[in-house]
Design a protein around this motif. Sequence first.
Motif: not given
Lengths: 546, 95
Positions: A248, A303, A311, B88, B91
């Motif tokens: 990430h 992503g 993920m 984030l 996820d």
Amino acid sequence: MTDTNTTAMEQSFWNEKKGIFSWIFTLDHKRIALLYLYAITAFFLVGMTLGFLMRLELIAPGQTIMEATTYNKVFTFHGVIMIFLVIIPSIPAVFGNFMLPIMLGTDDVALPRLNLFSWWLYIIGASMALLTLVYGPGSADTGWTFYAPYSVNTDTNVTLLLFAAFVLGFSSILTGLNFIVTIHRLRAPKMTWFKMPLFAWSLYATAWIQLLATPIVGITLLMVIAERTFGIGLFDPALGGDPVLYQHLFWIYSHPVVYVMILPAMGIISEILPTAAQRTIFGYKAIAISSMAIAFLGYFVWGHHMFTSGMSGEARVVFSFVTYLVAIPTAIKVFNWVATLYKGSIHMTPNLLWSTSFIFNFMIGGLTGLILGALSVDVHVHDTAYVVAHFHYTMFGGTIFVFFGAMHYWFPKIFGRMYNKRLSYISLTLTFIGFNVTYMAMLIVGGQGMPRRYYDYLPEFTTLNQISTVGSWVLVIGILMMIYNLVRSAKKGEIATANPWNGVTLEWQIPSPPPLHNFVKAPILSDKGPYDFSILDQVNRENLEN
Amino acid sequence: MSKHEHTPSFKSDLITFGLLMLLTAITIWASYATGGTTVLAVLVAMGIATVKATLVVRNFMHIKYDDIIYKLFIGAVIIIFGVFITLLAVDYFYR
């Protein structure tokens, strides 16, 4: 006229001061640009040699010229050199430094000492990277992405290489900061935001990415160093860390940085095409705003590099959807470039052909990117040669082709001499054919399932790999021929006029090569924007009088 | 007078400093009041830190007196940061 041009050469920044120290401690943006050019060219040749050797290894299944571990190190260093030492700094540091102040109508960047400091950081970072080859336990073998937990556990020279990338990141940040301040503060009077050349707009968008995204990877790389040194447990699952978190953090930077690599190239295309077509650019504002839109949207799509990383499914769907948004401003640019050429008074030049080659390559790179952005397809072709070919179509067929095109466009301005056009057409043809043979074969064999980063492959992939390797030979011959032509012409080429392509942006209104402080008198600024060709006669008249 | 020439008064700087000290004291008090390690404690601490950062950027870094374009870019940076955290979270909370 020749006398005028010979005088320009004598009074140029080249002859202002002599000696090595007048170069390595210079504050002149043009000399700093050339320092970058020479360093980047040297590193490009090293990176190209490594790529050539990798292709040679893949000419046949099994071990050919190197062992598997050597191959791992070679592709790692090829990636590190080409990404951190060549493509990221290439256009901003060379052509941005040289042309931005001139295109804005000023005598230097806003912070010249910081500019020199950026170059020194670049050299220090590059030296540290090179040191990893000869010092300690051996060159890193992680790939240029330094994925954890392998980068945490391998006993190769990863720590020093990470620190080199960290230092290089600071060079990039400071260059971006300098350009932002320069564009805000040093534009010529009457040059409003929407009268700036599009190359300046692209550098502005790029600079914001450099400034905001690079610190993230800087900290991430330091975290890996801390993990390797102190065993903190940030990314190593054995210590309770999360390796997906590394991906990430890495891609939050490294996807936007793809636009650091390509946006300035797009800006140069927006300079070359109006000059080649002798007409104003189609959709100036759309191109300017699309640069900012790409810079902004580029932050939200990282992503798509992680679809197979573990993920969450929900995140993968979101990232796949958002990825498609970037295609919109990119397509706006391509449409406007083609529309600029449509019914234009096209003058065939080497720089125009490099630009159209870029559009061709970049269309393939962009469309294969859309395919990779589709979650359902990506899981099948992830980590195959297809991804490698897509990446090279955008970064090599894109950025590097434009870098070469820009060299041919601004060469007479920088060096005050003209290159051999016939040789440049031949080298371009060889490079274009070699490039497409190399990477189209790679695209196909990747689609058939050949994984990336292996020195060996199944027998059914042999023919396409052989085609690709032969393509790389043609490619290298084309590039070496081009470099020979340019290096020879810089010394022995015919003296160039101030405006050999009949451009109207400000760099074509000063002598070739430029004097130390760029402008000897106030440049002509059209009320209709930077690509108003109705002022061309006036520009050329003024050039003759200079 | 240009906006860039505006200099904040010593008094306004002192008030900002006083507010920052007060908020620091509230942060310490809140950490005891909310249990220190609870989700609420983190939210309160982050909320107060955000207010403090806003005061520093607005008053000490003079953004209050600057052109609209700088405010726009700071806004864009905050949006980008917010999106980072949101994506984030998509996820981490669904993995």
